[in-house]
Design an enzyme around this catalytic site. Structure first.
Site, PDB file in Angstrom:
ATOM      1  N   CYS A 246       0.032 137.890 117.448  1.00  0.00           N
ATOM      2  CA  CYS A 246       1.421 137.565 117.802  1.00  0.00           C
ATOM      3  C   CYS A 246       2.270 137.238 116.587  1.00  0.00           C
ATOM      4  O   CYS A 246       3.501 137.279 116.659  1.00  0.00           O
ATOM      5  CB  CYS A 246       1.437 136.412 118.794  1.00  0.00           C
ATOM      6  SG  CYS A 246       0.665 136.817 120.373  1.00  0.00           S
ATOM      7  N   ASN A 377       1.594 144.862 118.368  1.00  0.00           N
ATOM      8  CA  ASN A 377       0.425 144.057 118.709  1.00  0.00           C
ATOM      9  C   ASN A 377      -0.019 144.303 120.152  1.00  0.00           C
ATOM     10  O   ASN A 377      -0.856 145.149 120.390  1.00  0.00           O
ATOM     11  CB  ASN A 377       0.724 142.573 118.489  1.00  0.00           C
ATOM     12  CG  ASN A 377      -0.397 141.681 118.957  1.00  0.00           C
ATOM     13  OD1 ASN A 377      -1.558 141.979 118.713  1.00  0.00           O
ATOM     14  ND2 ASN A 377      -0.074 140.611 119.647  1.00  0.00           N
ATOM     15  N   GLU A 378       0.535 143.594 121.115  1.00  0.00           N
ATOM     16  CA  GLU A 378       0.132 143.819 122.504  1.00  0.00           C
ATOM     17  C   GLU A 378       1.365 144.006 123.385  1.00  0.00           C
ATOM     18  O   GLU A 378       1.527 143.369 124.414  1.00  0.00           O
ATOM     19  CB  GLU A 378      -0.779 142.696 123.016  1.00  0.00           C
ATOM     20  CG  GLU A 378      -0.242 141.297 122.860  1.00  0.00           C
ATOM     21  CD  GLU A 378      -1.240 140.229 123.312  1.00  0.00           C
ATOM     22  OE1 GLU A 378      -2.442 140.537 123.425  1.00  0.00           O
ATOM     23  OE2 GLU A 378      -0.809 139.095 123.544  1.00  0.00           O
TER      24      GLU A 378
END
Length: 660
Positions: A246, A377-378
């Site tokens: 994050c 990232n996600e």
């Protein structure tokens, strides 16, 4: 003993976490060692680094001074004024603004100290860890515009106020110049502090006040904490994923991770607030910032030092969707794409290129041989796919051999996960990053997760995973044997499916025992000591023994993925001619086990075995008992092609034998 008494005793043993009596019939496993089914990637088992839990500043980056350049939101955080004798003085924080945009602040110190001294004391990161007999290198930028006859004394002071080290500096000139000195600590103290005391009369400007241990990893000046890097080196990781996580996204785009501000001269790198500073209200860390002394150059160097492939992750024009969810408009995405192109040039370009030249100037003329790059990232949903398409098209046109890692979102299943896999498969993606922070039960259940994955589609990167137990009151207690054993079970499934799972890494990596925001974590440390958790030793068992090819290990003709509470994988190393079997027994019962090796002849004298187990599933390692749960030698008998051993209850075994 009556039957009812025997039954009651067995129940008591289970409740105490003690393995039950040996199972009546031996479990028979078969290894088809001459039938390799998949190659194992050299990068299969790696590490995930994110600056959370004070992993960088206050952790692996060995700087001992907190807020060394007065750039925290509160400029004097970590500092206090100090007076001795009849001295007087004051500190004024000045801001140069655009004249020095990345490091605008400095301290203007005025002193009147004919008798005594005036200066500052720095508390460090929950104190400063110093060791008796060790050398520490002090440096400071000073500007003496008024030609003031001031001198500087540098002191190390113990937690109880005793002076345990000293050095001095003088001869300060006009213009910004760096001055250095060294001192040796007379005592070991985890909570020491640093005093800088001016004597004389006049004013000077100071910036970049720094103290490093002389002994860093490879003794590099201003380098990394040696014991923490050693733990990483011992894992023999195949890759290092950095800088997160994050951290890459930022709470908003203004505070995203921008790699270009983390390279070049350390004093010119732009510090920002760490996103974990206030992310969790129950674990606030208002003094958590990113100095970027550990920047992208240092990450590449660390990867090289420990023999791992670098895997940088770059912002794709999206902030954290759990926070602001900001996105850059599609017609303004170009700078983000250019950042990725420039990073590849920084890593791989020769010294005649703009960014390759900077790498060479920093001390590494040879390329870092970057092969992989993560896009975000996600992130999830259409906004991610839209941006990924543009980024992937541009990067593949210029650098077709760079493999791209794409996101499958923050969860291991659900609509977002399914949508992203469908889109990325249609785009012929290289690697899809899956994350799972789940219960031990989930880990056991998903040991066969990848058995049915499409071998012709994108490959899997299990980029963040950890088994989450409830644990006890101590922060490190969530890293107990229950968690590690379930991770071992899942990892046999990852290894068995190496045809589709190309990379995997536990997360997070580091945690300061007094400054953590998230647990569980793989490695815990304080200012002087560090230790690997039971999960660390499970990771080490797989990464140190990954082999070159998967070979089948079967029970009744089927994969060993939960039947009789057993989980197993087997590999061969074609270079060393070694068969390696990993078996987790999740039940409380010990199991007599026979492993028949087919297709090759084994060398009985070469057989070795290690076991990990604990008296209780809740057992965990600590700074005082760092190897309470760690591998120990175990017995294995070899007769002809058969290996015989007893798998204790709730245990993980690593068995190795040479073959012809």
């Amino acid at each position: 003993m009556k039957r009812t008494s025997i039954y009651a005793a067995a129940l008591a043993l289970v409740s105490l976490g003690v393995p039950q009596a040996l199972s009546a019939q031996p479990v028979k496993l078969t290894v088809e060692a001459n039938k390799p089914v998949a190659e194992i990637q050299p990068s299969m088992w790696g590490i995930f680094f994110e600056d959370i839990n004070f992993a960088a500043d206050g952790g692996i980056y060995a700087e001992l001074v907190k807020n060394r350049s007065f750039e925290f939101l509160t400029p004097m955080m970590g500092w206090k004024e100090l007076k001795t004798g009849n001295a007087s003085g004051k500190v004024l924080i000045e801001n140069r603004g655009d004249a020095h945009i990345n490091n605008p602040r400095f301290a203007h110190v005025t002193v009147d100290a004919a008798n005594g001294g005036f200066g500052l004391t720095n508390e460090g990161f929950r104190g400063m860890g110093v060791k008796e007999g060790e050398q520490y290198n002090f440096s400071i930028l000073v500007r003496n515009s008024e030609n003031s006859p001031v001198k500087l004394t540098v002191e190390l002071v113990s937690a109880d106020g005793k002076k345990i080290g000293e050095c001095s500096l003088d001869g300060f000139k006009d213009g910004w110049n760096q001055y250095t000195a060294s001192l040796t600590s007379k005592a070991t103290d985890a909570k020491a502090r640093l005093n800088i005391i001016f004597t004389g009369k006049g004013s000077v400007d100071i910036d970049m006040v720094s103290l490093f241990p002389h002994h860093t990893w490879k003794n590099r000046p201003n380098g990394l904490r040696a014991d923490l890097v050693q733990l990483l080196y011992d894992l023999k990781p195949g890759f290092v994923r950095f800088p997160g996580g994050c951290i890459v996204e930022g709470r908003d785009l203004a505070n995203r991770y921008q790699w270009k501000t983390t390279v070049g001269k350390v004093e010119e790198r732009k510090q920002i607030i760490n996103r974990w500073n206030t992310e969790f209200s129950w674990r606030p860390a208002p003094d958590y910032f990113q100095s970027y002394g550990l920047g992208f150059y240092e990450y590449f160097l660390l990867s090289e030092d420990i023999g791992a492939e670098p895997l940088p992750i770059i912002n794709c024009g999206m902030a954290c969707q759990y926070n602001t969810g900001e996105v850059v408009p599609m017609n303004q995405l170009e700078p983000y794409v250019q950042d990725m192109l420039d990073l590849i040039e920084f890593a791989n370009g020769d010294a005649t290129t703009k960014w390759g030249s900077l790498r060479a100037q920093m001390g590494h003329p040879a390329p870092f041989n970057l092969k992989m790059l993560g896009v975000g990232n996600e992130q999830w949903d259409e906004q991610y796919v839209d941006r990924y398409k543009v980024i992937a098209k541009t990067l593949k046109e210029k650098y077709p051999n760079i493999k791209l890692v794409a996101s499958s979102g923050p969860s291991p299943d659900g609509d977002r996960f399914d949508y992203l896999w469908k889109e990325l498969k249609a785009l012929n993606g290289d690697l899809v990053d899956e994350h799972y922070y789940q219960s031990p039960e989930w880990f056991y259940k998903n040991a066969s997760r990848y058995d049915s994955y499409d071998r012709k589609g994108p490959k899997v990167f299990a980029g963040e995973y950890a088994s989450h137990t409830k644990g006890g009151t101590a922060p490190e207690s969530r890293n107990n044997w229950e968690a590690a054993l379930s991770e071992a079970a899942l990892m046999t499934g990852l290894e068995r499916n190496a045809a589709v799972v190309h990379m995997a890494s536990y997360a997070p990596l580091f945690a300061h025992i007094e400054a953590w925001q998230w647990n569980p974590d793989l490695i815990w440390f304080d200012n002087l000591r560090s230790f690997g958790t039971p999960s660390y030793y499970v990771q080490k068992a797989f990464a140190n023994n990954k082999g070159t090819n998967v070979v089948p290990i079967l029970c009744g003709g089927a994969a060993v993925a939960g039947k009789d509470s057993l989980y197993a994988s087997s590999v061969i190393d074609q270079k060393s001619h070694e068969l390696i079997v990993k078996v987790a027994n999740a039940s409380a019962s010990a199991k007599a086990t026979q492993i028949e090796v087919k297709g090759v002849s084994v060398n009985a004298k070469s057989a070795s075995c290690q076991v990990m187990q604990a008296q209780n599933l809740a057992d965990y390692n600590t700074l005082d008992t760092p190897t309470k749960v760690a591998p120990k030698p175990a017995a294995v008998k070899v007769a002809g092609s058969k290996l015989t051993l007893t798998l204790d209850g709730r245990s993980f075994y690593l068995i190795k034998v040479k073959y012809k």
